[in-house]
Design a protein around this motif. Sequence first.
Motif, mmCIF file in Angstrom:
data_model
loop_
_atom_site.group_PDB
_atom_site.id
_atom_site.type_symbol
_atom_site.label_atom_id
_atom_site.label_comp_id
_atom_site.label_asym_id
_atom_site.label_seq_id
_atom_site.Cartn_x
_atom_site.Cartn_y
_atom_site.Cartn_z
ATOM 1 N N LYS A 121 0.814 -1.222 0.000
ATOM 2 C CA LYS A 121 0.000 0.000 0.000
ATOM 3 C C LYS A 121 0.843 1.266 0.000
ATOM 4 O O LYS A 121 0.432 2.285 -0.554
ATOM 5 N N ASP A 122 2.037 1.224 0.606
ATOM 6 C CA ASP A 122 2.890 2.416 0.683
ATOM 7 C C ASP A 122 3.760 2.619 -0.559
ATOM 8 O O ASP A 122 4.603 3.504 -0.599
ATOM 9 N N GLY A 123 3.582 1.781 -1.585
ATOM 10 C CA GLY A 123 4.329 1.927 -2.833
ATOM 11 C C GLY A 123 5.587 1.081 -2.905
ATOM 12 O O GLY A 123 6.198 0.966 -3.969
ATOM 13 N N THR A 124 6.001 0.487 -1.785
ATOM 14 C CA THR A 124 7.147 -0.421 -1.809
ATOM 15 C C THR A 124 6.688 -1.771 -2.354
ATOM 16 O O THR A 124 5.497 -1.981 -2.591
ATOM 17 N N TYR A 125 7.625 -2.669 -2.529
ATOM 18 C CA TYR A 125 7.309 -4.004 -3.032
ATOM 19 C C TYR A 125 7.842 -5.063 -2.070
ATOM 20 O O TYR A 125 8.918 -4.892 -1.487
ATOM 21 N N THR A 126 7.091 -6.129 -1.912
ATOM 22 C CA THR A 126 7.538 -7.271 -1.123
ATOM 23 C C THR A 126 7.887 -8.394 -2.083
ATOM 24 O O THR A 126 7.098 -8.727 -2.969
ATOM 25 N N VAL A 127 9.068 -8.968 -1.892
ATOM 26 C CA VAL A 127 9.551 -10.064 -2.728
ATOM 27 C C VAL A 127 9.669 -11.309 -1.844
ATOM 28 O O VAL A 127 10.271 -11.260 -0.778
ATOM 29 N N PHE A 128 9.046 -12.417 -2.291
ATOM 30 C CA PHE A 128 9.141 -13.705 -1.608
ATOM 31 C C PHE A 128 10.070 -14.617 -2.397
ATOM 32 O O PHE A 128 9.916 -14.752 -3.605
ATOM 33 N N PHE A 143 11.643 -9.961 1.369
ATOM 34 C CA PHE A 143 12.295 -8.662 1.317
ATOM 35 C C PHE A 143 11.269 -7.580 1.029
ATOM 36 O O PHE A 143 10.366 -7.787 0.218
ATOM 37 N N VAL A 144 11.445 -6.431 1.615
ATOM 38 C CA VAL A 144 10.690 -5.247 1.227
ATOM 39 C C VAL A 144 11.691 -4.338 0.537
ATOM 40 O O VAL A 144 12.747 -4.008 1.095
ATOM 41 N N VAL A 145 11.384 -3.983 -0.710
ATOM 42 C CA VAL A 145 12.288 -3.165 -1.515
ATOM 43 C C VAL A 145 11.561 -1.897 -1.953
ATOM 44 O O VAL A 145 10.319 -1.860 -2.009
ATOM 45 N N PRO A 146 12.311 -0.852 -2.285
ATOM 46 C CA PRO A 146 11.684 0.452 -2.538
ATOM 47 C C PRO A 146 10.922 0.588 -3.858
ATOM 48 O O PRO A 146 10.006 1.403 -3.957
ATOM 49 N N ASP A 147 11.292 -0.195 -4.877
ATOM 50 C CA ASP A 147 10.650 0.029 -6.175
ATOM 51 C C ASP A 147 10.463 -1.271 -6.962
ATOM 52 O O ASP A 147 11.032 -2.309 -6.628
ATOM 53 N N LYS A 148 9.673 -1.166 -8.021
ATOM 54 C CA LYS A 148 9.339 -2.328 -8.838
ATOM 55 C C LYS A 148 10.562 -2.883 -9.576
ATOM 56 O O LYS A 148 10.713 -4.102 -9.711
ATOM 57 N N LYS A 149 11.437 -1.997 -10.028
ATOM 58 C CA LYS A 149 12.623 -2.438 -10.761
ATOM 59 C C LYS A 149 13.500 -3.345 -9.886
ATOM 60 O O LYS A 149 13.969 -4.385 -10.350
ATOM 61 N N THR A 150 13.692 -2.965 -8.648
ATOM 62 C CA THR A 150 14.482 -3.780 -7.722
ATOM 63 C C THR A 150 13.794 -5.118 -7.482
ATOM 64 O O THR A 150 14.437 -6.175 -7.485
ATOM 65 N N ALA A 151 12.477 -5.085 -7.280
ATOM 66 C CA ALA A 151 11.701 -6.315 -7.068
ATOM 67 C C ALA A 151 11.842 -7.242 -8.276
ATOM 68 O O ALA A 151 12.041 -8.454 -8.123
ATOM 69 N N GLN A 152 11.735 -6.712 -9.484
ATOM 70 C CA GLN A 152 11.860 -7.511 -10.696
ATOM 71 C C GLN A 152 13.259 -8.104 -10.842
ATOM 72 O O GLN A 152 13.409 -9.258 -11.254
ATOM 73 N N ASN A 153 14.292 -7.336 -10.499
ATOM 74 C CA ASN A 153 15.667 -7.852 -10.590
ATOM 75 C C ASN A 153 15.884 -9.014 -9.626
ATOM 76 O O ASN A 153 16.489 -10.024 -9.994
ATOM 77 N N ILE A 154 15.399 -8.875 -8.403
ATOM 78 C CA ILE A 154 15.531 -9.958 -7.427
ATOM 79 C C ILE A 154 14.757 -11.172 -7.925
ATOM 80 O O ILE A 154 15.253 -12.308 -7.887
#
Length: 175
Positions: A121-128, A143-154
């Motif tokens: 909800k706060d715009g961050t992304y959670t990666v499992f 992980f909670v990451v700041p943006d979609k690009k980081t989430a996609q890379n992980i």
Amino acid sequence: MQIQGETSVNKLIVLFVFDKMESALSERTIVEICVAENNWLNYMDCMELIPKLLDDGFICRVSETDEEPLYTITSDGRESLSSFYINIPKSIRDEISSFVKNNSGKLRTRQECKSDYYQNKDGTYTVFLKILSPVQPMLELKFVVPDKKTAQNIYKNWEYKASDLYSAIYETLVD
């Protein structure tokens, strides 16, 4: 070379794949090997075979989780395969053996390493991230990451780096 309508030969092909892979396989991996990567079976025949092989007692479910069940060949399946494998065309047996030799590690890794992400909800992304084994997950990270690009890379890198990360975590915690 697809063999259509030959249910007994198709069953033997799937059993031969199980035998050569020497590990539990998910339905998705079986379809990927027999249909998508190769042309040994058509999709509908392959999807019908798994319940039939289960009912016949030639494969059994080995995973406890409902996420993506894993199956393995039983002793009855091995016995049937050893008695009738000659019915599988030699060219397909050779293709299966060669394919498994060249791709088994990659297929196991793809099957064992799962990843997913979603926006919070706060715009961050959670990666499992998970490394699965037949009985229970070996590793689960969130992980909670700041943006979609980081989430996609992980998400994209997990399959390739999971074993290295698992080893590093294990070594660090055990020492």
